[in-house]
Motif scaffolding. Structure first.
Motif, PDB file in Angstrom:
ATOM      1  N   UNK A  54     -48.217  32.175-108.945  1.00 11.69           N
ATOM      2  CA  UNK A  54     -49.288  33.180-108.948  1.00 11.69           C
ATOM      3  C   UNK A  54     -49.065  34.295-107.929  1.00 11.69           C
ATOM      4  N   UNK A  55     -48.051  34.179-107.107  1.00 13.81           N
ATOM      5  CA  UNK A  55     -47.671  35.161-106.082  1.00 13.81           C
ATOM      6  C   UNK A  55     -48.644  35.227-104.899  1.00 13.81           C
ATOM      7  N   UNK A  56     -49.619  34.298-104.842  1.00 10.88           N
ATOM      8  CA  UNK A  56     -50.540  34.261-103.713  1.00 10.88           C
ATOM      9  C   UNK A  56     -49.749  33.919-102.453  1.00 10.88           C
ATOM     10  N   UNK A  57     -50.100  34.572-101.353  1.00  4.98           N
ATOM     11  CA  UNK A  57     -49.456  34.284-100.083  1.00  4.98           C
ATOM     12  C   UNK A  57     -50.438  33.637 -99.115  1.00  4.98           C
ATOM     13  N   UNK A  83     -34.318  20.843 -91.464  1.00  6.25           N
ATOM     14  CA  UNK A  83     -35.170  20.709 -92.648  1.00  6.25           C
ATOM     15  C   UNK A  83     -36.494  21.390 -92.348  1.00  6.25           C
ATOM     16  N   UNK A  84     -36.818  22.403 -93.151  1.00  2.00           N
ATOM     17  CA  UNK A  84     -38.079  23.124 -93.032  1.00  2.00           C
ATOM     18  C   UNK A  84     -39.005  22.582 -94.111  1.00  2.00           C
ATOM     19  N   UNK A  85     -40.083  21.942 -93.701  1.00  2.76           N
ATOM     20  CA  UNK A  85     -40.972  21.328 -94.689  1.00  2.76           C
ATOM     21  C   UNK A  85     -41.798  22.384 -95.409  1.00  2.76           C
ATOM     22  N   UNK A  86     -42.000  22.142 -96.689  1.00  2.00           N
ATOM     23  CA  UNK A  86     -42.602  23.104 -97.606  1.00  2.00           C
ATOM     24  C   UNK A  86     -44.092  22.856 -97.780  1.00  2.00           C
ATOM     25  N   UNK A  87     -44.760  23.791 -98.457  1.00  2.00           N
ATOM     26  CA  UNK A  87     -46.162  23.631 -98.822  1.00  2.00           C
ATOM     27  C   UNK A  87     -46.350  24.087-100.264  1.00  2.00           C
ATOM     28  N   UNK A  88     -47.460  23.606-100.860  1.00  2.00           N
ATOM     29  CA  UNK A  88     -47.832  23.992-102.229  1.00  2.00           C
ATOM     30  C   UNK A  88     -49.036  24.910-102.197  1.00  2.00           C
ATOM     31  N   UNK A  89     -49.087  25.783-103.187  1.00  2.00           N
ATOM     32  CA  UNK A  89     -50.254  26.644-103.398  1.00  2.00           C
ATOM     33  C   UNK A  89     -51.437  25.767-103.800  1.00  2.00           C
ATOM     34  N   UNK A  90     -52.577  26.005-103.210  1.00  2.00           N
ATOM     35  CA  UNK A  90     -53.758  25.201-103.566  1.00  2.00           C
ATOM     36  C   UNK A  90     -54.469  25.742-104.801  1.00  2.00           C
ATOM     37  N   UNK A  91     -54.085  26.930-105.250  1.00  2.00           N
ATOM     38  CA  UNK A  91     -54.714  27.559-106.398  1.00  2.00           C
ATOM     39  C   UNK A  91     -54.107  27.102-107.731  1.00  2.00           C
ATOM     40  N   UNK A  99     -40.797  27.273 -99.961  1.00  2.00           N
ATOM     41  CA  UNK A  99     -40.116  27.346 -98.669  1.00  2.00           C
ATOM     42  C   UNK A  99     -40.923  28.190 -97.691  1.00  2.00           C
ATOM     43  N   UNK A 100     -40.946  27.795 -96.431  1.00  2.00           N
ATOM     44  CA  UNK A 100     -41.621  28.610 -95.420  1.00  2.00           C
ATOM     45  C   UNK A 100     -40.761  29.816 -95.035  1.00  2.00           C
ATOM     46  N   UNK A 101     -41.422  30.897 -94.680  1.00  2.00           N
ATOM     47  CA  UNK A 101     -40.748  32.079 -94.141  1.00  2.00           C
ATOM     48  C   UNK A 101     -41.208  32.255 -92.705  1.00  2.00           C
ATOM     49  N   UNK A 102     -40.298  32.004 -91.772  1.00  2.00           N
ATOM     50  CA  UNK A 102     -40.604  32.124 -90.357  1.00  2.00           C
ATOM     51  C   UNK A 102     -40.264  33.526 -89.872  1.00  2.00           C
TER      52      UNK A 102
END
Length: 161
Positions: A54-57, A83-91, A99-102
């Motif tokens: 959905x392109x939500x940030x 290892x950079x742990x990921x997250x999911x969109x809740x929508x 992937x995280x962007x630091x």
């Protein structure tokens, strides 16, 4: 992406003896299972995410990063796996692990903490107890959502409710 991590690493580790260190992203490493003669370090930081559907940030100040590292004294070569742990969109109901962007500043903080850990574990230095804080961009005021955190699913997250 790895070039940012590597340039921060080379800048901070250059004063360490005559050893050469390399860093790679490795999404297969897990907590409490480093290979023999390897050390492990876990740190958290702020990162941004974007849903590939959905392109939500969104931003999260609870992104876990796992480092496995090893110094071969025979060859003076050090290896770091990240290892950079990921997250999911809740929508999105079919959300992917993103992937995280630091930011450069937060990569710098993470690598500084890592190098301090390397100096203690591989070079037996006594450095005391001080850590730089991560930089938060924007307003972050939500609860930690275990269902959308890969580190929670893997039993690595220290930030779980």
């Amino acid at each position: 992406m790895i070039s940012l991590w590597d340039s921060c690493l080379q800048e901070k580790i250059s004063e360490l003896h005559d050893d050469t260190w390399s860093i790679v992203i490795d999404d297969t490493i897990v907590e409490n299972r480093p290979a023999r003669d390897w050390h492990q370090y876990i740190s958290g930081s702020f990162a941004q995410f974007r849903c590939s559907l959905c392109r939500k940030g969104w931003g999260s100040k609870r992104v876990q990063v796992l480092f496995n590292f090893h110094l071969s004294t025979a060859s003076n070569l050090g290896t770091i796996k990240v290892r950079r742990f990921k997250q999911k969109c809740r929508r999105c109901t079919e959300a992917q692990w993103e992937d995280p962007n630091f930011s450069v500043e937060n990569i710098d903080v993470l690598v500084e903490r890592l190098v301090k850990n390397i100096r203690v574990k591989c070079y037996r230095e006594n450095l005391g107890h001080s850590n730089r804080a991560s930089v938060f961009a924007g307003r972050i005021n939500g609860p930690h959502e275990t269902a959308h955190c890969e580190a929670c699913h893997k039993g690595v997250c220290s930030q779980a409710n």
